[in-house]
Each structure stands twice: as C-alpha cells, then as structure tokens.
Enzyme design. Structure first.
Site, short mmCIF file in Angstrom:
data_model
loop_
_atom_site.label_atom_id
_atom_site.label_comp_id
_atom_site.label_asym_id
_atom_site.label_seq_id
_atom_site.Cartn_x
_atom_site.Cartn_y
_atom_site.Cartn_z
N TYR A 174 18.04 -4.83 -15.23
CA TYR A 174 17.35 -4.76 -13.94
C TYR A 174 18.14 -5.50 -12.86
O TYR A 174 18.37 -4.97 -11.77
CB TYR A 174 15.93 -5.34 -14.02
CG TYR A 174 15.43 -5.66 -12.62
CD1 TYR A 174 15.02 -4.65 -11.77
CD2 TYR A 174 15.48 -6.97 -12.13
CE1 TYR A 174 14.64 -4.93 -10.46
CE2 TYR A 174 15.10 -7.26 -10.84
CZ TYR A 174 14.69 -6.23 -10.00
OH TYR A 174 14.34 -6.51 -8.71
N CYS A 206 -0.96 4.74 2.41
CA CYS A 206 0.28 4.85 1.63
C CYS A 206 1.15 5.98 2.19
O CYS A 206 0.67 7.11 2.38
CB CYS A 206 -0.04 5.13 0.16
SG CYS A 206 1.45 5.36 -0.85
N CYS A 235 -4.55 3.16 -0.77
CA CYS A 235 -4.04 4.53 -0.81
C CYS A 235 -4.15 5.24 0.55
O CYS A 235 -3.34 6.11 0.86
CB CYS A 235 -4.78 5.32 -1.88
SG CYS A 235 -4.57 4.66 -3.56
N ASP A 253 11.52 -2.86 -11.19
CA ASP A 253 10.83 -4.11 -11.47
C ASP A 253 9.35 -3.79 -11.70
O ASP A 253 8.96 -2.62 -11.79
CB ASP A 253 11.05 -5.12 -10.35
CG ASP A 253 10.31 -4.78 -9.06
OD1 ASP A 253 9.76 -3.65 -8.95
OD2 ASP A 253 10.28 -5.63 -8.15
N CYS A 305 0.55 -0.45 -2.91
CA CYS A 305 0.24 0.05 -4.25
C CYS A 305 0.04 -1.13 -5.20
O CYS A 305 0.73 -1.28 -6.20
CB CYS A 305 1.37 0.96 -4.73
SG CYS A 305 0.93 1.98 -6.17
N GLU A 363 17.46 -12.65 -6.68
CA GLU A 363 17.01 -11.86 -7.82
C GLU A 363 16.80 -12.71 -9.06
O GLU A 363 15.86 -12.49 -9.83
CB GLU A 363 18.02 -10.74 -8.11
CG GLU A 363 18.00 -9.60 -7.08
CD GLU A 363 16.67 -8.86 -7.05
OE1 GLU A 363 15.94 -8.87 -8.07
OE2 GLU A 363 16.35 -8.27 -6.01
#
Length: 354
Positions: free
Chosen positions: A121, A201, A198, A139, A191, A40
C-alpha cells in the site's frame, strides 16, 4: 464505475480536497517525496487528526530526509512517543538512511517496496502521490468506497484481492495521485463507515450499494474475535525527585523506547513478578491498554529506590512528560506522579500496537 465517474470524482476533489500539510494542491506538481513518505508512514492505522501535530514537529526538527537520517535514534523515538506502532519509527530511521545512502527515493513501486517499512500500500501511495505513477492505492477508506461502489458482498478480509482488482479498473492513467487522494477524502468525509452522506456524494449515481438501499451494510465484515487479556506489573521507583526508567529492548513491543520497568506479561496476574530490585513496593493503581492483538492490564506499584540501584536512567519527575514515554507508560507515570496524594486509581487507554 465508468470513466465519467472518475472524472466526476476528480472534479469534486478539485473543489473539496482536504488541505493537509503533506499534500500538494489538486492538479499541482507532486510534493516532496520525503513529506509524502513521512505522512504515509505516520498515517498507517492512525487518524489524520492524530498525525498532524506529529508531522509538523518532525518536519520542523528534521526538514529533509538527510536531516532525519542523521538524527539521534533516541530523539526520533522520543518524538514518536504516543503515536503508537513503534516499529514504524524504527523503520523510519532505517528507511531514511537507506534513501540517503542511495541518493534519492526510488520512483516506482518495485523500488519503494525494497525499503524498510514500506509495503504494497505505502509503495503504491508514494509512487502515485509523489511521482505521478499509475498505481492501485487501497487504504481502509478506498476499500470502503470500492466495496460500496460495486456492492461487494464477500466478507473482509477475503474480499481484498477482489477489491484491489476493482480499484485497478477505475484508476485513471493520469492524475493517479489526485485520484487516490480523492478516493481517500471521499471515504473520510462522505462515504463514512456510519451514516454516509450519499445525498451529496459525487459518484452516487454509479454506486451499487446505494441501489441496494443499505450502503452501510458494506463492506461485509465477519464478527471480531475477542482480544485475549494479559497481565503484568509496572514499577515506578523514585529517588531525590527523579524516576528510574529503562530502555526497552530494540526488538519487540515498544522496542527502543524509554519505559518503566515491568515484569512479564502473562495470561494470569503475575503478582509483582519481575521487580527490578527489592523494595517496599506498594500498589498505586492500574493501567489498561489495548494493543493490536491483545489487551494489557498493568498493576502499577511504587517504591523509594534504594541507594544501591545501578543502571537505567534517572529522569526528573517534574519533567517526566518530556521523557518520550509510550502512551502505556505515560499513563503509568501519571499514577506515579499522583501517588503521594491519591489512592489507587485505574486508567483505561485504548492504544496502538508496537
């Protein structure tokens, strides 16, 4: 996005999750907090593709957080070279030592936020992914997914409190870590900022942006202000097959890193101001580098170092790639290495902040 859509997203993740070296498999026991934390920190404003190699090298050199805490700081900074945002590396060492001193990682957001280099975060991501805590993880990828799911038309960054609140409404109580990573993967692979897929998705039927007919228009962003440009000079000095390097001050841009000597970075060309010693400096090219808040134009000049030069560090030119120079100075060193057989050149490198 109702509960059944969160379920659909997790089902999609179970099949399509990216296989990453710091991740546990979907539904598995969370991975070692050290690996989650390290990944991270490295992934902050940095792509997965760029991080993979660094993560592998770090975990080979320092397999545990105790190993990293005991490491020589200069070795860690050199291993980080090229990844950018060098304050992360300084905080990495400080955080590792704080965790080892405490005996273990805190397992909740509040405790994690007290550690060096861990903000809201990162604390949420570690709490969810490493400890299975329900946490709201947002994020850049999640931000984009949520703005499209709810067709948030408030421009960024003003929309961020609303985006976080909406993310909270869709985060499940169970498998929160998998859910966070599923949202990240959805944003990274389907995305996407341009030409989102799409049609495939897993949450298309719940997406308000799809119903507008223009999903790419979300998130709404204000026009970026142009970055100011600063100018300076980098000094490539050699003697007996070695280059003269300095260690930059611990605080500030590229702090603690080996580097070429430079003069001040100014709004106008300082014209060789700040030479570390008197010499017959000759121009060999320019390097352009983009930091977070400004672009830098460095004129690179070279000279044979006089015998009286003291201090600094002499590094064999043929091994300069092993010096752990930040990208900016690695590019300047490339010009220096090529100087005997090439005229002035220009290297343009879009880089990262300190």
């Amino acid at each position: 996005m109702p509960v059944d859509a969160a379920t659909a997203l997790l089902a999609w993740y179970d099949v399509h999750a990216r296989r990453l070296p710091w991740r546990a498999a979907p539904g598995a026991v969370p991975t070692d907090p050290y690996r989650v934390w390290l990944s991270e920190i490295m992934l902050q404003q940095t792509s997965v593709a760029a991080v993979r190699g660094y993560f592998d090298r770090f975990t080979q050199a320092w397999p545990t957080i105790a190993d990293l805490a005991a490491a020589d700081e200069s070795a860690v900074m050199a291993a980080w070279a090229g990844l950018g945002y060098y304050a992360r590396a300084r905080n990495l060492i400080a955080c590792a030592r704080a965790v080892v001193a405490a005996g273990e990682f805190p397992d909740d957001e509040g405790g994690l936020r007290k550690l060096p280099g861990i903000g809201d975060y990162t604390a949420a991501a570690i709490a969810a992914i490493a400890f299975g805590r329900r946490a709201v993880v947002v994020d850049a990828n999640v931000e984009r997914v949520v703005t499209r799911l709810f067709a948030v038309d408030t421009p960024l960054p003003a929309a961020r409190p609303k985006i976080r609140a909406l993310t909270d409404t869709i985060t499940p109580d169970h498998r929160a870590g998998d859910f966070a990573q599923a949202m990240m993967d959805l944003g990274a692979t389907i995305c996407t900022p341009r030409k989102p897929a799409c049609a495939i998705c897993p949450v298309r039927e719940h997406c308000a942006a799809v119903r507008t007919g223009s999903p790419e228009s979300f998130p709404v962003k204000l026009p970026k202000k142009p970055r100011p440009v600063r100018y300076g000079t980098a000094f490539w000095a050699t003697r007996d097959g070695s280059s003269w390097l300095q260690r930059r001050p611990a605080r500030g841009l590229l702090g603690g890193m080996r580097a070429l000597a430079t003069g001040p970075w100014c709004a106008q060309d300082p014209e060789l101001e700040g030479a570390p010693f008197a010499a017959d400096w000759r121009p060999i090219g320019h390097v352009r580098h983009v930091f977070t808040h400004f672009a830098l134009e460095l004129a690179v000049v070279a000279a044979d170092a006089p015998a009286h030069v003291q201090g600094g560090e002499w590094w064999p030119v043929e091994r300069i790639a092993e010096a752990g120079l930040p990208t900016l100075f690695a590019k300047a060193a490339m010009l220096g290495c090529a100087a005997p057989s090439a005229g002035p050149a220009m290297i343009d490198t879009a880089g990262c902040g300190a």
